[in-house]
Enzyme design. Structure first.
Site, PDB file in Angstrom:
ATOM      1  CG  PHE A 185     -59.155 -22.174-123.667  1.00  0.00           C
ATOM      2  CD1 PHE A 185     -59.625 -23.160-122.798  1.00  0.00           C
ATOM      3  CD2 PHE A 185     -58.464 -21.095-123.124  1.00  0.00           C
ATOM      4  CE1 PHE A 185     -59.404 -23.077-121.427  1.00  0.00           C
ATOM      5  CE2 PHE A 185     -58.253 -21.001-121.742  1.00  0.00           C
ATOM      6  CZ  PHE A 185     -58.724 -22.003-120.895  1.00  0.00           C
ATOM      7  CB  VAL A 186     -63.534 -25.831-126.011  1.00  0.00           C
ATOM      8  CG1 VAL A 186     -64.107 -27.136-125.458  1.00  0.00           C
ATOM      9  CG2 VAL A 186     -64.631 -24.768-126.059  1.00  0.00           C
ATOM     10  CB  ALA A 243     -50.474 -16.669-116.699  1.00  0.00           C
ATOM     11  CG  HIS A 282     -58.698 -13.195-115.454  1.00  0.00           C
ATOM     12  ND1 HIS A 282     -57.539 -12.455-115.500  1.00  0.00           N
ATOM     13  CD2 HIS A 282     -59.260 -13.054-116.680  1.00  0.00           C
ATOM     14  CE1 HIS A 282     -57.424 -11.890-116.699  1.00  0.00           C
ATOM     15  NE2 HIS A 282     -58.455 -12.239-117.428  1.00  0.00           N
TER      16      HIS A 282
END
Length: 481
Positions: A237-238, A405, A403
């Site tokens: 994502f971004v 959830a 890194h």
DNA sequence: ATGTCC
């Protein structure tokens, strides 16, 4: 009467073991065949599998089953007779488990196998762990002078990068629409996708002499260039979000308060994936391990192949970093913001580190480096906060933390059980603007990040809280142009 | 994760 769904049910390894199939590579060959079932129902296929097992010689000319039949006739005992077969240690070394109650059994089993490798020095498993190829995602493994391509993972150098802007949280709400435009214009998502013509990025990584290591790596450069600055698919994502510092942070030189920030998650795209596949194949040819450990095939770091992988892995890591840098530069420019601080960390990589006074190769496959005072970013989900953290340098975790959830629902389970309307309502309730994103990435598919953080209090300190607001991901239709 | 098997 059978429904179509029942007829099409997949055959798994356990079905074949129940028929009497041996637990070696025959199983892999048999399962591969099942992918091209040619209209046979599950029951009909199982019947065929049973026939091939009892009389493989009858199937040597069969269009579908000839590879399996051949495997039985000239391959079945090969792995056991192979004088080069590397034995696993009988009992696995102990390894530290964080958040045991939330980790699936398969991931723990994989970790136990990794702990039996003759090259293993130490291991640990993080609270967001789940099953992967070879080493579980969330697995940390320290080895003696050996590198395991699948201990690094397919997406070599996959990482988080955070830019904190000199803009107050209110900027987000006042400029929502232009931020959305910025996100759409300056990012590229989807498997196989990259930039073309005038849109291709420039970056000094393209001049890196590591690209000249060998012809295999040389040949990957053109596509790497086209994908430079892109994000890919899956959970990448971004996103814009608000980062909240409860107190001044002197090391970052950030004053207490809430700021607009950009968080990116992506890796080395097709470049790293191709390197991972190539060197895993080489490792498997050189390093013959028992069936259950085959995806943990390793290369001696002093061998030519080990050296090549090490160079290629480092290049893929720098390439992944360059991708983030390009995205962050484009977006800072687009919104006209000054960057107050930047934090970045990889979570799929291997490093030379000192553990218990000796140099080891630390593989972190979906684990955040958390040496003393080292900063990292642990994302939650679209609707749950992520955390800017500082490592505590806990040796039991081999200086690592989770890194993210971690999933609580598999991709297929999420697609099957969640409705798009329900996901949209949920995102609305949290005030999240989502651009793209398939059902498999729905926030409900992830574990509770607060529980995960609670399980790793000994590993990291929380420096600041990041709340996502506007998320861009690959969309469902990203496989088409 | 990856144009998901060279």
């Amino acid at each position: 009467m059978k429904t179509t769904e029942q007829q099409n049910k997949p055959i798994n390894g356990n079905d074949l073991i129940a028929l009497g199939y041996p637990e070696n590579e025959i199983l892999g060959i048999a399962l591969k065949i099942n992918k091209k079932r040619n209209g046979y129902t599950k029951a009909e296929m199982l019947d065929k599998y049973a026939q091939v097992l009892s009389s493989p010689q009858d199937f040597l000319e069969d269009k579908i089953f000839k590879t399996l039949a051949k495997g039985f006739i000239d391959g079945i005992h090969l792995p056991l007779q192979d004088e080069n077969l590397i034995e696993l240690n009988e009992n696995p070394n102990d390894f530290k488990i964080y958040g045991a109650e939330k980790i699936e059994d398969g991931a723990l089993e994989q970790m136990k196998v990794a702990m039996k490798l003759p090259v293993t020095v130490a291991g640990a498993i993080m609270p967001d762990a789940h099953q992967g190829y070879g080493l579980p995602i969330g697995g940390v493994l320290a080895t003696k002078n050996a590198i395991i391509p699948y201990g690094v993972g397919v997406d070599i150098g996959c990482r988080m990068a955070l830019s904190i802007y000199d803009l107050p949280a209110s900027h987000y709400f006042e400029h929502h629409n232009s931020l959305k435009e910025t996100l759409v214009k300056n990012t590229k998502f989807g498997a196989g996708h990259g930039f073309h013509g005038q849109y291709k990025a420039e970056h000094q990584i393209l001049d890196d002499t590591k690209f000249e290591t060998n012809s295999f790596i040389q040949n990957l450069k053109d596509k790497a260039w086209s994908q430079l600055g892109s994000s890919g698919g899956g959970n990448h994502f971004v996103e814009f979000g608000l980062i909240d510092f409860k107190e001044d942070d002197e090391k970052l030189n950030i004053k207490k308060g809430s700021y607009l920030a950009l968080l990116t998650h992506s890796g080395s795209r097709g470049f790293g994936a191709t390197i991972a596949g190539h060197y895993t194949k080489i490792a498997k040819e050189i390093c013959k391990l028992p069936y259950k450990a085959q995806n943990l095939a390793y290369l001696d770091l002093d061998s030519a192949e080990g050296q090549e992988y090490w160079i290629a892995m480092n290049l893929a890591g720098e390439y992944a970093s360059a991708c983030h840098e390009i995205i962050h530069q484009k977006i800072a420019k687009s919104i006209g913001a000054e960057v107050l601080a930047k934090v970045e960390n990889h979570h799929n990589f291997a490093w030379k580190e000192i553990y218990n006074g000796e140099e080891v190769i630390v593989h972190r496959k979906g684990a955040t480096p958390a040496s003393k005072d080292i900063m990292g970013i642990i994302p939650g989900s679209m609707t749950a906060p992520g955390f800017l953290v500082r490592g505590k340098g806990e040796e039991n975790s081999i200086n690592s933390a989770s890194h993210g959830a971690g999933r609580q629902m598999s991709r297929t389970q999420a697609i099957k059980s969640l409705s798009q309307n329900k996901i949209n309502d949920y995102l609305n309730d949290f005030g999240i603007t989502l651009i793209g994103g398939g059902k498999d990435e729905a926030p409900m598919a992830y574990k509770d990040i607060h529980e995960v953080m609670a399980a790793q209090q000994d590993l990291v300190d929380i420096v600041a809280t990041f709340t996502p607001k506007m998320v861009r991901m690959a969309d469902d239709g990203s496989r088409e142009d």
